[in-house]
Design an enzyme around this catalytic site. Sequence first.
Site, mmCIF file in Angstrom:
data_model
loop_
_atom_site.group_PDB
_atom_site.id
_atom_site.type_symbol
_atom_site.label_atom_id
_atom_site.label_comp_id
_atom_site.label_asym_id
_atom_site.label_seq_id
_atom_site.Cartn_x
_atom_site.Cartn_y
_atom_site.Cartn_z
ATOM 1 N N CYS A 1 -7.440 -23.301 27.998
ATOM 2 C CA CYS A 1 -6.253 -23.057 27.180
ATOM 3 C C CYS A 1 -6.082 -24.207 26.182
ATOM 4 O O CYS A 1 -6.057 -25.367 26.579
ATOM 5 C CB CYS A 1 -5.015 -22.946 28.065
ATOM 6 S SG CYS A 1 -3.472 -22.918 27.131
ATOM 7 N N CYS B 1 2.288 -23.272 31.752
ATOM 8 C CA CYS B 1 1.721 -23.714 30.473
ATOM 9 C C CYS B 1 2.860 -23.903 29.475
ATOM 10 O O CYS B 1 3.749 -23.068 29.348
ATOM 11 C CB CYS B 1 0.727 -22.691 29.940
ATOM 12 S SG CYS B 1 0.182 -23.021 28.249
ATOM 13 N N LEU C 1 -3.395 5.209 -17.330
ATOM 14 C CA LEU C 1 -2.037 4.686 -17.469
ATOM 15 C C LEU C 1 -2.005 3.183 -17.254
ATOM 16 O O LEU C 1 -2.728 2.650 -16.419
ATOM 17 C CB LEU C 1 -1.123 5.327 -16.415
ATOM 18 C CG LEU C 1 -0.775 6.801 -16.579
ATOM 19 C CD1 LEU C 1 0.135 7.250 -15.445
ATOM 20 C CD2 LEU C 1 -0.083 7.032 -17.918
ATOM 21 N N CYS D 1 -2.625 -26.261 27.253
ATOM 22 C CA CYS D 1 -2.468 -27.061 28.475
ATOM 23 C C CYS D 1 -3.797 -27.420 29.127
ATOM 24 O O CYS D 1 -3.827 -28.156 30.099
ATOM 25 C CB CYS D 1 -1.569 -26.331 29.471
ATOM 26 S SG CYS D 1 -2.362 -24.899 30.220
ATOM 27 N N LYS E 1 3.915 1.274 -9.632
ATOM 28 C CA LYS E 1 3.215 1.418 -8.360
ATOM 29 C C LYS E 1 3.928 0.708 -7.219
ATOM 30 O O LYS E 1 4.547 -0.335 -7.412
ATOM 31 C CB LYS E 1 1.808 0.844 -8.482
ATOM 32 C CG LYS E 1 0.877 1.707 -9.307
ATOM 33 C CD LYS E 1 -0.540 1.413 -8.873
ATOM 34 C CE LYS E 1 -1.565 1.973 -9.814
ATOM 35 N NZ LYS E 1 -2.870 1.397 -9.588
ATOM 36 N N TYR F 1 0.406 18.314 -14.682
ATOM 37 C CA TYR F 1 1.473 17.570 -15.357
ATOM 38 C C TYR F 1 1.310 17.438 -16.871
ATOM 39 O O TYR F 1 2.136 16.848 -17.530
ATOM 40 C CB TYR F 1 1.684 16.187 -14.727
ATOM 41 C CG TYR F 1 0.410 15.417 -14.404
ATOM 42 C CD1 TYR F 1 -0.391 14.928 -15.404
ATOM 43 C CD2 TYR F 1 0.052 15.175 -13.075
ATOM 44 C CE1 TYR F 1 -1.545 14.220 -15.109
ATOM 45 C CE2 TYR F 1 -1.105 14.464 -12.768
ATOM 46 C CZ TYR F 1 -1.907 13.992 -13.786
ATOM 47 O OH TYR F 1 -3.036 13.297 -13.494
ATOM 48 N N GLU G 1 -3.658 16.608 -11.090
ATOM 49 C CA GLU G 1 -4.242 15.803 -10.022
ATOM 50 C C GLU G 1 -4.741 16.697 -8.898
ATOM 51 O O GLU G 1 -3.995 17.540 -8.398
ATOM 52 C CB GLU G 1 -3.139 14.865 -9.505
ATOM 53 C CG GLU G 1 -3.637 13.624 -8.860
ATOM 54 C CD GLU G 1 -4.128 12.583 -9.859
ATOM 55 O OE1 GLU G 1 -4.091 12.834 -11.088
ATOM 56 O OE2 GLU G 1 -4.582 11.529 -9.397
ATOM 57 N N CYS H 1 -4.129 -17.567 29.640
ATOM 58 C CA CYS H 1 -4.047 -18.868 30.283
ATOM 59 C C CYS H 1 -3.588 -18.632 31.722
ATOM 60 O O CYS H 1 -2.660 -17.865 31.964
ATOM 61 C CB CYS H 1 -3.036 -19.743 29.546
ATOM 62 S SG CYS H 1 -2.670 -21.268 30.410
ATOM 63 N N ASP I 1 -1.860 10.425 -5.200
ATOM 64 C CA ASP I 1 -3.095 9.688 -5.007
ATOM 65 C C ASP I 1 -4.232 10.686 -4.897
ATOM 66 O O ASP I 1 -4.527 11.215 -3.840
ATOM 67 C CB ASP I 1 -3.009 8.834 -3.743
ATOM 68 C CG ASP I 1 -4.217 7.935 -3.598
ATOM 69 O OD1 ASP I 1 -4.924 7.728 -4.606
ATOM 70 O OD2 ASP I 1 -4.463 7.450 -2.485
ATOM 71 N N ARG J 1 -12.442 13.228 -15.021
ATOM 72 C CA ARG J 1 -12.130 12.279 -16.083
ATOM 73 C C ARG J 1 -13.387 11.543 -16.548
ATOM 74 O O ARG J 1 -13.552 11.264 -17.731
ATOM 75 C CB ARG J 1 -11.087 11.277 -15.586
ATOM 76 C CG ARG J 1 -10.683 10.285 -16.628
ATOM 77 C CD ARG J 1 -9.667 9.301 -16.077
ATOM 78 N NE ARG J 1 -9.439 8.261 -17.060
ATOM 79 C CZ ARG J 1 -10.238 7.233 -17.254
ATOM 80 N NH1 ARG J 1 -11.326 7.105 -16.526
ATOM 81 N NH2 ARG J 1 -9.960 6.326 -18.167
ATOM 82 N N GLU K 1 7.733 11.354 -12.358
ATOM 83 C CA GLU K 1 6.960 12.265 -11.517
ATOM 84 C C GLU K 1 6.351 11.422 -10.413
ATOM 85 O O GLU K 1 6.171 10.219 -10.590
ATOM 86 C CB GLU K 1 5.836 12.915 -12.341
ATOM 87 C CG GLU K 1 6.349 13.867 -13.400
ATOM 88 C CD GLU K 1 5.293 14.169 -14.477
ATOM 89 O OE1 GLU K 1 4.101 13.891 -14.253
ATOM 90 O OE2 GLU K 1 5.687 14.660 -15.542
ATOM 91 N N LYS L 1 3.492 9.772 -8.377
ATOM 92 C CA LYS L 1 2.106 9.449 -8.721
ATOM 93 C C LYS L 1 1.234 9.809 -7.527
ATOM 94 O O LYS L 1 1.161 9.103 -6.533
ATOM 95 C CB LYS L 1 1.941 7.978 -9.075
ATOM 96 C CG LYS L 1 0.522 7.690 -9.570
ATOM 97 C CD LYS L 1 0.404 6.305 -10.164
ATOM 98 C CE LYS L 1 -0.959 6.086 -10.787
ATOM 99 N NZ LYS L 1 -2.095 6.441 -9.938
HETATM 100 S S1 IVH Z 1 -0.086 11.258 -16.519
HETATM 101 C C1 IVH Z 1 -3.000 9.208 -19.781
HETATM 102 N N1 IVH Z 1 1.134 11.955 -14.315
HETATM 103 O O1 IVH Z 1 -2.739 8.409 -12.339
HETATM 104 C C2 IVH Z 1 -3.130 9.758 -18.425
HETATM 105 N N2 IVH Z 1 -0.937 10.811 -14.126
HETATM 106 O O2 IVH Z 1 -3.394 5.692 -13.340
HETATM 107 C C3 IVH Z 1 -1.991 10.680 -18.160
HETATM 108 N N3 IVH Z 1 -1.687 10.473 -11.811
HETATM 109 O O3 IVH Z 1 -5.492 9.182 -14.333
HETATM 110 C C4 IVH Z 1 -1.710 10.683 -16.752
HETATM 111 N N4 IVH Z 1 0.016 11.476 -10.848
HETATM 112 O O4 IVH Z 1 -5.083 10.597 -12.213
HETATM 113 C C5 IVH Z 1 0.059 11.333 -14.844
HETATM 114 N N5 IVH Z 1 2.327 12.678 -12.452
HETATM 115 C C6 IVH Z 1 1.249 12.068 -12.983
HETATM 116 C C7 IVH Z 1 0.216 11.524 -12.177
HETATM 117 C C8 IVH Z 1 -0.860 10.895 -12.795
HETATM 118 C C9 IVH Z 1 -1.130 10.846 -10.643
HETATM 119 C C10 IVH Z 1 -2.959 9.726 -11.927
HETATM 120 C C11 IVH Z 1 -3.904 10.321 -12.931
HETATM 121 C C12 IVH Z 1 -4.159 9.223 -13.917
HETATM 122 C C13 IVH Z 1 -3.811 8.013 -13.109
HETATM 123 C C14 IVH Z 1 -3.423 6.879 -14.030
#
Ligand code: IVH
Length: 713
Positions: free
Chosen positions: A419, A442, A84, A422, A325, A227, A179, A437, A118, A137, A114, A116
């Site tokens: 110090c 001071c 992305l 002073c 982000k 997703y 994810e 000190c 980690d 991936r 949605e 994101k």
């Molecule tokens: S859609 C074309 N949806 O973020 C890739 N990605 O920086 C489609 N990720 O590689 C990704 N939550 O590992 C999508 N709700 C979400 C996500 C998500 C986390 C991660 C995913 C992707 C990375 C992209």
Amino acid sequence: MDKNQSKERIGKLKEWLKKWNYDYFVLDKSDVSEAARDQIKKELHELEDEFPEFITPDSPTQRVGSVLSGKFAKIKHITQKQSLSDVFSDEELTDWEERIQKLVPGEKLDFITELKLDGLNLSIVYEKGKLFKAVTRGNGVFGEDVTHTVRTMPSVPLTLRELDGFNLENYPIIEVGGEVFMSKNSLKKINDEGGQQFANPRNAAAGTVRQLNPAVAAKRNLEMYFYSINIIPNTQYPISKSQIPIPNTQLETLELLQKLGLRTEKHYKHHTSLDTVLSDMKDWKKKRDSLAYEIDGLVVKVNSVRHQNLMGSTAKSPRYATAYKFPAEQSTSQILDIEIQVGRTGALTPVAYLKPTQIAGSTVSRATLHNEDEIRRKDVRVGDTVIIQKAGDIIPEVVEVLKDLRTGKETPFKMPTKCPVCGSEIERPDGEVVSRCTNPSCYAIHQQQLEHFVSRKAFDIDGLGEKVIEQLISEKLIEDAADLFELRYEDLVQLEFFKDKKAQNLLDSLEVAEIISAPRFIYALGIRYIGEETAEILADHLQLETHEIEIKAEQKRDQMTLFSEEPKSKKVAVAEIGNLIEEIQKLTLEDLNEIDGIGDKVADMIYDWFNNSENVKYLKKLQYVGIKLLSEKKEGKTDKLKNQTFVITGTLPSLSRDKAKDLIKLNGGKATATVSKKTDYVLAGTEPGSKYRKAEKLGVKIIDEPEFLNLIK
Ligand code: IVH
């Protein structure tokens, strides 16, 4: 930097990035965040822009994708995996919308957001409804076969659910994306066990799916949310619309995934314009900590699949989606100098002066190095490139030195023996990390003490910043805080910072400040270990004698009923500082130790401070200049929650956290931050945090807001 230095730096940065890539993608063991890596990459880009003659084909700026580790079978993805694009501000997100809108002129766009997560992106292929392969991936074209570990994850079904009387045998090939991640709790558990340590959930998830031994993965509580879906037509499994409902929108995708038994993260949301996306982003910045897993932003997707297809993609990423982000909380910078700061208790803190850098939306040019031991442990030197971190309101700190980037010209730091302000001796008691000190007068200590005395939670006096205090001291107009209350208009107007009006304003604020609550007063004294809370506990314990005096209405600020409607003057009950001294001096060390919420160290400190003749002299001077302690007879005080301890978690429907805490205290109870066996109630709202689970585990009673209000009715 001259040309030669730039060349050397470019070389170092490239080496460092290669190693980072390998540690991160191949070994899954890098502790350095992506944000810090991005900063190094940016520096490399900038240097290469300036000196293009130094660009080499192997520079990490010249290629896309990542290395494969080689341990697992490589599998070619059915469709190439993209990543992305990302944006970091409202402006960038609206720019993105503008760009994609141009690709579908006249069409009304709607969006899905949605969380994101980690974690690690994974594709899973189902054949005839049965889990066939799970693939990382990788570099987007080839990924690694991790089916053996993914099969152990409870949130990944081995067989899809049958759609309304549909026979699994007739399912086409279905590729789903999602994810893999690890919850904060599970990650903590693994790290606490002391074996392999993971810096973040992404590393932990990657390190776990890429275990050769599936039994290890099975024990680690990996989870997955889905997703995306790709229904693949081929001659063997012909599909037609009547058989499988091919989604027309991202919303339908998420619904179809659920119907097939694939988990989706529940906080997704439909938006008819970006306005609500922007406001949600603001909310999530605050709410993210209350989730059980880490997220690093929101993914914004165009809802309509038809629109998505019309928009196409760039070499790396589809245009229909972008990751919004959260601001990076880490960055890198170079240390220009290290200086010592002297605080109000005389503590010497080494501070790094940095080449200014942006972190989480603000410019940072100084970071704390904490103390001598920390500098030695991290081996921080002037000239080093370091990782800086900032979270929430806390002062930025130096986390780590990137030692590979050293040139040999860096100079180690030596703690001074005198110090720096002073010139007095410095002392570092055995077993303590902080040097201090030894000179109680001071200059730096005075300055900091005064700044603390006038600060918002203490006397709250406007118009007395660092510079003004500095000048008042250097002009010998004040020696201590008590002298502030004897300043005269004539003294002030001759100073650089005071024009006519400012001088009068300051004198007015000082007059208002003369009447102050006992907790604020004790806090303002700036005694080591005595923060707001301890000051309140101590003040609550004292039985001060009060008498009535007449004051101007606005002087009564600690009782919330300020200004206007009220009569111009008012009678209030106040206590004298002399009485406060007497009452505290009556307490023995044992008495102090017995006060709930005051530990040994704090008791010692209170005892020593209030029995020191210099300090008593200072207190008497404060009485002499007119400071009086406002007695706080709070309305509505009860004993209903006496000896009861509360912990609050989540968002309450009507009460703010502070309000709830006030109500607990007003009714004689105690509000604390952590759940233990001693906690009587956990007051929980929506999106409760880990405290909720801990309460469940320990069997602590959990109540909601109405139940709480019932307790104090
Ligand atoms: S859609 C074309 N949806 O973020 C890739 N990605 O920086 C489609 N990720 O590689 C990704 N939550 O590992 C999508 N709700 C979400 C996500 C998500 C986390 C991660 C995913 C992707 C990375 C992209």
